[in-house]
Scaffold this motif. Structure first.
Motif, mmCIF file in Angstrom:
data_model
loop_
_atom_site.group_PDB
_atom_site.id
_atom_site.type_symbol
_atom_site.label_atom_id
_atom_site.label_comp_id
_atom_site.label_asym_id
_atom_site.label_seq_id
_atom_site.Cartn_x
_atom_site.Cartn_y
_atom_site.Cartn_z
ATOM 1 N N ALA A 77 -32.084 4.658 25.889
ATOM 2 C CA ALA A 77 -30.652 4.882 26.099
ATOM 3 C C ALA A 77 -30.371 6.385 26.121
ATOM 4 O O ALA A 77 -30.957 7.146 25.354
ATOM 5 C CB ALA A 77 -29.843 4.212 24.996
ATOM 6 N N GLN A 78 -29.488 6.807 26.976
ATOM 7 C CA GLN A 78 -29.154 8.218 27.115
ATOM 8 C C GLN A 78 -28.363 8.728 25.914
ATOM 9 O O GLN A 78 -27.448 8.066 25.426
ATOM 10 C CB GLN A 78 -28.348 8.440 28.389
ATOM 11 N N LEU A 79 -28.730 9.907 25.470
ATOM 12 C CA LEU A 79 -28.011 10.616 24.420
ATOM 13 C C LEU A 79 -27.213 11.738 25.080
ATOM 14 O O LEU A 79 -27.675 12.345 26.045
ATOM 15 C CB LEU A 79 -28.992 11.222 23.417
ATOM 16 N N GLU A 80 -26.042 12.016 24.568
ATOM 17 C CA GLU A 80 -25.224 13.125 25.055
ATOM 18 C C GLU A 80 -25.325 14.244 24.020
ATOM 19 O O GLU A 80 -24.922 14.070 22.874
ATOM 20 C CB GLU A 80 -23.778 12.672 25.221
ATOM 21 N N ILE A 81 -25.882 15.377 24.448
ATOM 22 C CA ILE A 81 -26.139 16.501 23.554
ATOM 23 C C ILE A 81 -25.212 17.659 23.912
ATOM 24 O O ILE A 81 -25.198 18.118 25.051
ATOM 25 C CB ILE A 81 -27.605 16.986 23.668
ATOM 26 N N ALA B 266 -21.210 7.562 18.887
ATOM 27 C CA ALA B 266 -22.281 6.683 19.362
ATOM 28 C C ALA B 266 -23.054 7.402 20.473
ATOM 29 O O ALA B 266 -22.479 7.757 21.501
ATOM 30 C CB ALA B 266 -21.706 5.374 19.881
ATOM 31 N N ASN B 267 -24.317 7.679 20.244
ATOM 32 C CA ASN B 267 -25.208 8.368 21.194
ATOM 33 C C ASN B 267 -24.717 9.769 21.571
ATOM 34 O O ASN B 267 -25.076 10.303 22.605
ATOM 35 C CB ASN B 267 -25.433 7.531 22.452
ATOM 36 N N ARG B 268 -23.908 10.378 20.727
ATOM 37 C CA ARG B 268 -23.387 11.719 20.993
ATOM 38 C C ARG B 268 -23.749 12.627 19.822
ATOM 39 O O ARG B 268 -23.532 12.274 18.660
ATOM 40 C CB ARG B 268 -21.876 11.659 21.164
ATOM 41 N N TYR B 269 -24.271 13.833 20.154
ATOM 42 C CA TYR B 269 -24.785 14.760 19.145
ATOM 43 C C TYR B 269 -24.353 16.184 19.432
ATOM 44 O O TYR B 269 -24.149 16.560 20.584
ATOM 45 C CB TYR B 269 -26.322 14.678 19.088
ATOM 46 N N HIS B 270 -24.241 16.959 18.371
ATOM 47 C CA HIS B 270 -23.943 18.383 18.468
ATOM 48 C C HIS B 270 -25.097 19.104 17.778
ATOM 49 O O HIS B 270 -25.453 18.771 16.653
ATOM 50 C CB HIS B 270 -22.615 18.675 17.767
#
Length: 103
Positions: free
Chosen positions: A42-46, A93-97
């Motif tokens: 699954a794609q992560l948003e960085i 959800a699937n989002r990171y900084h």
């Protein structure tokens, strides 16, 4: 939100990657793909302070972000060196900084 801290090594800087093996529990298991690009998770948003967010997954065999070109840009734009620490924070959800620890 949950977060983890990673200390950068010279190997990270030389190879433009972040080792995630010690922090892999921060990511959902479905974001970890196989060793080949055809086996994406699954794609992560960085979000990391460069122009655009990065969309990638984690290569399961190496525990690094599959797309790596942005990592070198991140290191350079924040003037990071071996021993620098970065925070990976889950912000959704699937989002990171990802951002450097400033002392």
């Amino acid at each position: 939100m949950p977060f983890r801290v990673i200390e950068l090594t010279q190997g990270n800087l030389n190879n433009n990657h972040l080792y995630l093996s010690g922090v892999i529990d921060l990511f959902p298991s479905e974001s970890i793909g196989g060793p080949n690009e055809s086996e994406h998770g699954a794609q992560l948003e960085i979000h990391c302070g460069i122009a655009e967010p990065v969309f990638t997954d984690i290569a399961g065999d190496k525990k690094i972000f599959r797309k790596r070109s942005w990592v070198g840009e991140f290191f350079q734009s924040h003037a990071l060196s071996a021993g620098s620490r970065v925070i990976i924070e889950r912000t959704g959800a699937n989002r990171y900084h990802i951002y450097p620890v400033r002392t």
